[in-house]
Design a protein around this motif. Structure first.
Motif, PDB file in Angstrom:
ATOM      1  N   UNK A 148       1.109  -1.752  -0.061  1.00  0.00           N
ATOM      2  CA  UNK A 148       0.035   0.276   0.295  1.00  0.00           C
ATOM      3  C   UNK A 148       0.813   1.299  -0.426  1.00  0.00           C
ATOM      4  N   UNK A 149       1.688   1.903   0.621  1.00  0.00           N
ATOM      5  CA  UNK A 149       2.714   2.696   0.868  1.00  0.00           C
ATOM      6  C   UNK A 149       3.494   2.444  -0.303  1.00  0.00           C
ATOM      7  N   UNK A 150       4.170   1.303  -0.600  1.00  0.00           N
ATOM      8  CA  UNK A 150       5.105   1.256  -2.469  1.00  0.00           C
ATOM      9  C   UNK A 150       3.459   2.285  -3.328  1.00  0.00           C
ATOM     10  N   UNK A 151       2.315   2.051  -3.267  1.00  0.00           N
ATOM     11  CA  UNK A 151       1.142   2.250  -3.944  1.00  0.00           C
ATOM     12  C   UNK A 151       1.157   3.324  -4.518  1.00  0.00           C
ATOM     13  N   UNK A 152       1.399   3.830  -3.079  1.00  0.00           N
ATOM     14  CA  UNK A 152       0.922   5.453  -3.051  1.00  0.00           C
ATOM     15  C   UNK A 152       2.732   6.251  -3.254  1.00  0.00           C
ATOM     16  N   UNK A 153       3.620   5.747  -2.690  1.00  0.00           N
ATOM     17  CA  UNK A 153       5.002   6.740  -3.326  1.00  0.00           C
ATOM     18  C   UNK A 153       5.481   6.173  -4.803  1.00  0.00           C
ATOM     19  N   UNK A 154       4.774   5.502  -5.599  1.00  0.00           N
ATOM     20  CA  UNK A 154       4.791   5.108  -6.856  1.00  0.00           C
ATOM     21  C   UNK A 154       3.696   6.343  -8.036  1.00  0.00           C
ATOM     22  N   UNK A 155       3.129   6.816  -6.757  1.00  0.00           N
ATOM     23  CA  UNK A 155       2.150   8.395  -7.794  1.00  0.00           C
ATOM     24  C   UNK A 155       2.880   9.738  -7.023  1.00  0.00           C
ATOM     25  N   UNK A 156       3.078   9.896  -5.737  1.00  0.00           N
ATOM     26  CA  UNK A 156       3.388  10.563  -4.970  1.00  0.00           C
ATOM     27  C   UNK A 156       4.591  11.318  -5.951  1.00  0.00           C
ATOM     28  N   UNK A 157       5.801  10.505  -5.651  1.00  0.00           N
ATOM     29  CA  UNK A 157       7.145  11.441  -5.711  1.00  0.00           C
ATOM     30  C   UNK A 157       7.036  11.600  -7.602  1.00  0.00           C
ATOM     31  N   UNK A 158       6.956  10.425  -8.046  1.00  0.00           N
ATOM     32  CA  UNK A 158       6.826  10.786  -9.455  1.00  0.00           C
ATOM     33  C   UNK A 158       6.602  12.685  -9.881  1.00  0.00           C
ATOM     34  N   UNK A 159       4.945  12.055  -9.042  1.00  0.00           N
ATOM     35  CA  UNK A 159       4.331  13.410  -9.827  1.00  0.00           C
ATOM     36  C   UNK A 159       4.850  14.587  -9.762  1.00  0.00           C
TER      37      UNK A 159
ATOM     38  N   UNK B 192       2.660  10.135 -16.209  1.00  0.00           N
ATOM     39  CA  UNK B 192       2.159  10.942 -15.074  1.00  0.00           C
ATOM     40  C   UNK B 192       1.676  11.375 -14.643  1.00  0.00           C
ATOM     41  N   UNK B 193       0.852  10.869 -14.353  1.00  0.00           N
ATOM     42  CA  UNK B 193      -0.777  11.402 -13.444  1.00  0.00           C
ATOM     43  C   UNK B 193      -2.128   9.904 -13.291  1.00  0.00           C
ATOM     44  N   UNK B 194      -2.734   9.873 -12.516  1.00  0.00           N
ATOM     45  CA  UNK B 194      -3.492   8.939 -12.906  1.00  0.00           C
ATOM     46  C   UNK B 194      -5.159   9.393 -12.896  1.00  0.00           C
ATOM     47  N   UNK B 195      -6.500   9.364 -13.590  1.00  0.00           N
ATOM     48  CA  UNK B 195      -7.331  10.543 -13.155  1.00  0.00           C
ATOM     49  C   UNK B 195      -8.668   9.224 -12.891  1.00  0.00           C
ATOM     50  N   UNK B 196      -9.335   9.899 -11.624  1.00  0.00           N
ATOM     51  CA  UNK B 196     -10.317   8.943 -10.599  1.00  0.00           C
ATOM     52  C   UNK B 196     -11.459   8.685 -11.614  1.00  0.00           C
ATOM     53  N   UNK B 197     -11.937   9.471 -11.937  1.00  0.00           N
ATOM     54  CA  UNK B 197     -13.744   9.245 -11.924  1.00  0.00           C
ATOM     55  C   UNK B 197     -13.734   9.422 -13.902  1.00  0.00           C
ATOM     56  N   UNK B 198     -13.335   8.723 -14.699  1.00  0.00           N
ATOM     57  CA  UNK B 198     -13.535   7.140 -14.476  1.00  0.00           C
ATOM     58  C   UNK B 198     -11.992   7.039 -14.792  1.00  0.00           C
ATOM     59  N   UNK B 199     -11.246   6.447 -13.786  1.00  0.00           N
ATOM     60  CA  UNK B 199      -9.971   5.679 -13.462  1.00  0.00           C
ATOM     61  C   UNK B 199      -9.294   5.889 -14.515  1.00  0.00           C
ATOM     62  N   UNK B 200      -8.289   6.450 -15.243  1.00  0.00           N
ATOM     63  CA  UNK B 200      -6.996   6.282 -16.094  1.00  0.00           C
ATOM     64  C   UNK B 200      -6.305   7.032 -16.549  1.00  0.00           C
ATOM     65  N   UNK B 201      -5.163   5.567 -16.635  1.00  0.00           N
ATOM     66  CA  UNK B 201      -3.599   7.291 -16.431  1.00  0.00           C
ATOM     67  C   UNK B 201      -2.910   8.046 -17.280  1.00  0.00           C
ATOM     68  N   UNK B 202      -2.479   9.004 -17.190  1.00  0.00           N
ATOM     69  CA  UNK B 202      -2.025   9.446 -18.044  1.00  0.00           C
ATOM     70  C   UNK B 202      -0.248  10.092 -18.280  1.00  0.00           C
TER      71      UNK B 202
END
Length: 292
Positions: free
Chosen positions: A86-97, A194-204
């Motif tokens: 769970x922590x790895x999953x959050x960090x893979x988004x927050x640090x690269x963003x 570079x990002x994730x969109x929640x509604x609907x879920x999608x990678x950017x």
């Protein structure tokens, strides 16, 4: 030809113990040094230079392993309840963003992190001269990968669904081809999430040119030999030992460049080459300080 020197017991046992203790410390596979949050994760990635995100046991540091603070933690049946995942999953988004680190499928095609100061060296060795169009004409890029790059270069950052439509790979039957192309673009450092969109879920997604122009400029200042030396030296600093052929495959570096970097490290007294250790096939290279 690479000369070899056998290591026999009890010396062999002592060396193996020293090598694993070195990895335990630098990989943070001990509870007292484990990663506890985003700040310590960034420090860990900067210290080791590069690591996998979720996959342990590959001979390089792993963030999930460092968060767990133990060697090769097993993959739970229900990963959504695992603290380290769970922590790895959050960090893979927050640090690269915020561009604190690079993240993509670049070490053995597994999700991986690269520290900012190491990124230029990887780019120098992975990015083909002449851009993606010339790479495609030489047969080094798939048709789907080329079409995705066309869309990103024209439109800028775009969601997965937009890229599927733009490239003509939106049909469910073509999903596997599209997914392989996206993995290919990450491995070749052409595109990245570079990002994730929640509604609907999608990678950017975006291109490396748009997202990391400073790292690309840094890469241009390096020769291929210099870039390989930087990466291989960091590998031995943290991982302590390994087969040069395996390092080449794992990090996606030409075998001749790995050998050249290892020879330079040997001349500098940093590593010993051609060591044979029971339980490890072939000749190994390892930190000289751990052979004493």
């Amino acid at each position: 030809m690479l000369s070899t020197r056998p290591v026999t017991s009890p010396t062999m046992t002592n060396i193996l113990d020293a090598l694993e203790r070195h990895r335990d410390h630098h990989f943070r596979r001990v509870a007292s040094r484990r990663v506890t949050g985003e700040k310590s994760a960034l420090k860990f990635i900067e210290e080791v230079g590069f690591c996998t995100g979720f996959t342990a046991g590959m001979g390089v540091p792993c963030l999930r392993e460092a968060i767990a603070g133990m060697r090769e933690p097993s993959m739970p049946e229900h990963i959504q309840h695992d603290y380290a995942i769970g922590m790895t999953w959050r960090i893979k988004d927050s640090l690269p963003q915020r561009r604190a680190v690079y993240y993509g499928k670049v070490i053995a095609r597994r999700p991986s992190f690269i520290a900012r100061e190491m990124l230029g060296a990887f780019l120098r060795l992975r990015i083909e001269p002449g851009g993606y169009r010339k790479l495609y004409l030489r047969g080094g890029l798939s048709n789907c990968g080329k079409l995705v790059m066309d869309a990103l270069s024209k439109r800028g950052a775009a969601e997965t669904r937009v890229l599927k439509l733009s490239s003509g790979y939106a049909q469910p039957s073509r999903r596997a081809v599209f997914d392989r192309a996206m993995a290919e673009l990450q491995e070749k450092f052409l595109a990245l999430k570079v990002d994730e969109r929640a509604d609907p879920f999608s990678y950017v997604w975006d291109t490396m040119d748009h997202r990391w122009p400073d790292a690309i400029a840094q890469a241009r200042k390096l020769t291929r030999k210099e870039a390989a030396y930087v990466i291989v030296a960091k590998y031995f600093e943290t991982a302590a030992f390994g087969s040069e052929r395996a390092i080449s495959r794992l990090l996606g570096i030409d075998a001749a460049l790995v050998e050249g970097a290892a020879r330079r490290l040997e001349r500098e007294g940093a590593i010993a080459r051609g060591v044979r250790i029971d339980g490890h096939p072939g000749a190994m290279s390892l930190l000289s300080a751990l052979t004493a």
